[in-house]
Design an enzyme around this catalytic site. Structure first.
Site, PDB file in Angstrom:
ATOM      1  N   ASP A 154     -11.916  -6.416  86.949  1.00 14.82           N
ATOM      2  CA  ASP A 154     -12.870  -6.720  88.026  1.00 14.82           C
ATOM      3  C   ASP A 154     -14.148  -7.235  87.371  1.00 14.82           C
ATOM      4  O   ASP A 154     -15.161  -6.541  87.315  1.00 14.82           O
ATOM      5  CB  ASP A 154     -13.132  -5.477  88.876  1.00 14.82           C
ATOM      6  CG  ASP A 154     -14.070  -5.790  90.041  1.00 14.82           C
ATOM      7  OD1 ASP A 154     -14.316  -6.990  90.304  1.00 14.82           O
ATOM      8  OD2 ASP A 154     -14.581  -4.852  90.667  1.00 14.82           O
ATOM      9  N   ILE A 155     -14.063  -8.450  86.871  1.00 13.18           N
ATOM     10  CA  ILE A 155     -15.144  -9.008  86.058  1.00 13.18           C
ATOM     11  C   ILE A 155     -16.099  -9.791  86.950  1.00 13.18           C
ATOM     12  O   ILE A 155     -15.735 -10.825  87.505  1.00 13.18           O
ATOM     13  CB  ILE A 155     -14.561  -9.906  84.933  1.00 13.18           C
ATOM     14  CG1 ILE A 155     -13.502  -9.127  84.133  1.00 13.18           C
ATOM     15  CG2 ILE A 155     -15.682 -10.425  84.048  1.00 13.18           C
ATOM     16  CD1 ILE A 155     -13.972  -7.773  83.592  1.00 13.18           C
ATOM     17  N   GLU A 156     -17.294  -9.244  87.115  1.00 11.81           N
ATOM     18  CA  GLU A 156     -18.251  -9.833  88.054  1.00 11.81           C
ATOM     19  C   GLU A 156     -19.552 -10.242  87.387  1.00 11.81           C
ATOM     20  O   GLU A 156     -20.589 -10.381  88.033  1.00 11.81           O
ATOM     21  CB  GLU A 156     -18.527  -8.841  89.199  1.00 11.81           C
ATOM     22  CG  GLU A 156     -17.247  -8.387  89.899  1.00 11.81           C
ATOM     23  CD  GLU A 156     -17.487  -7.744  91.256  1.00 11.81           C
ATOM     24  OE1 GLU A 156     -18.617  -7.820  91.764  1.00 11.81           O
ATOM     25  OE2 GLU A 156     -16.535  -7.172  91.797  1.00 11.81           O
ATOM     26  N   MET A 157     -19.520 -10.391  86.065  1.00 15.33           N
ATOM     27  CA  MET A 157     -20.721 -10.867  85.368  1.00 15.33           C
ATOM     28  C   MET A 157     -20.311 -11.480  84.037  1.00 15.33           C
ATOM     29  O   MET A 157     -19.185 -11.299  83.584  1.00 15.33           O
ATOM     30  CB  MET A 157     -21.727  -9.722  85.150  1.00 15.33           C
ATOM     31  CG  MET A 157     -21.173  -8.520  84.421  1.00 15.33           C
ATOM     32  SD  MET A 157     -22.354  -7.155  84.247  1.00 15.33           S
ATOM     33  CE  MET A 157     -22.342  -6.438  85.877  1.00 15.33           C
TER      34      MET A 157
END
Ligand SMILES: *[C@@H]1O[C@H](CO)[C@@H](O)[C@H](O)[C@H]1NC(C)=O
Length: 296
Positions: A154-157
């Site tokens: 869940d890579i959000e940056m």
């Protein structure tokens, strides 16, 4: 046999085939871990509902770039190594798996400090995950001895770099490690594109919430984005939506269960890559999964 009874048989056969072709066969995934036992229930309780096929434990929110990795399970337990009280969830993980539910560790999330700075960094993080959550060994496993089924990205940056290296490293161990990813519905997702292009991901739960492609009165925006997502190499694609219209679940993207069943599922489930629905998150899923599970 008379002609009309042959025709009747043929008709019955066709109905039979079309039933199997178009009957949905998806599952429901959710996230557990960002609240506490009293409002969200335990992991075992989530699995005991019988509503989920996948539970992502979220999140490992600090890792990579030479940082000491840190699990954050909000109010469920204290993850600091000196007072780790999260090992008690090992029995819960076992009980979920004994029901046939896959339990994954979600890495990343909306808050935290994580990035990969090189292919070597990716390899080190893979080794850390293998030894501390998967089939390897370590004397400081944050969730105890239970062996998780896989890792959710869940890579959000960040820059989007080296997540493909991490995916390759995680699938290079001597036991199957399921990989999932939770991209934003805006296509393509820069953080996860190279990782998804490896073709190594089993499940892709696309976040159709807090995003312009999420539902806000027009299903066409959702379906347009869905049609892009089913072109990625992931084996199964899921529609990720808020589990409640409570703004605490998500600021936007909520679809009423009846609308989901009548306006969305009949269309998206025609895709051979349709995997089901992901609900954010367990805390807010008081009634939603129960309302849709027969139709997913
Ligand atoms: C990663 O995700 C965040 C949040 O969705 C976004 O703001 C950022 O632009 C993304 N990075 C890349 C490289 O696409």
């Amino acid at each position: 046999m008379a002609f009309h009874s042959k025709l009747l048989l043929l008709l019955i056969l066709l109905l039979f085939i079309s039933h199997f072709k178009y009957s949905q066969s998806g599952g429901i995934a959710t996230y557990w871990g960002q609240s506490n036992d009293s409002s969200e229930g335990t992991l075992a309780e989530a699995c005991a509902t019988g509503n989920y096929q996948f539970v992502n434990i979220g999140f490992l929110s600090i890792f990579g770039n030479n940082q000491a990795p840190m699990l954050n399970l909000a109010g469920h337990c204290d993850t600091r190594p000196e007072s780790n009280t999260c090992g008690r969830f090992s029995a819960d993980i076992d009980s979920c798996q004994s029901r046939g539910i896959k339990v994954l560790l979600s890495i990343g999330g909306a808050k935290g400090s994580y990035s990969l700075i090189s292919p070597e960094d990716a390899k080190n993080v893979a080794n850390y995950l293998w030894n501390n959550f998967l089939g390897g060994q370590s004397n400081s496993r944050p969730l105890g001895n239970a062996v998780l089924d896989g890792i959710d990205f869940d890579i959000e940056m960040g820059t989007g770099q080296f997540w493909d290296d991490l995916a390759r490293a995680l699938t290079g161990f001597n036991k199957k490690v399921y990989l999932s990813a939770a991209p934003q519905c805006v296509f393509p997702d820069g953080n996860l594109t190279t990782a998804l292009q490896t073709g190594l991901f089993d499940y892709v739960w696309v976040q159709f919430y807090n995003n312009p492609c999420g539902y806000s009165g027009n299903f066409a925006t959702v379906l347009d984005s869905w049609n892009n997502w089913i072109t990625v190499p992931g084996k199964q694609i899921f529609l990720g939506i808020p589990a409640s219209d409570d703004q605490g679940a998500a600021g936007s993207g909520y679809i009423q269960p009846d609308m989901l069943k009548s306006q969305v599922l009949p269309t998206i489930s025609k895709s051979p890559k349709y995997g089901g629905v992901m609900l954010w998150d367990r805390t807010f899923d008081k009634t939603y999964s129960a309302a849709i599970k027969g139709s997913v």
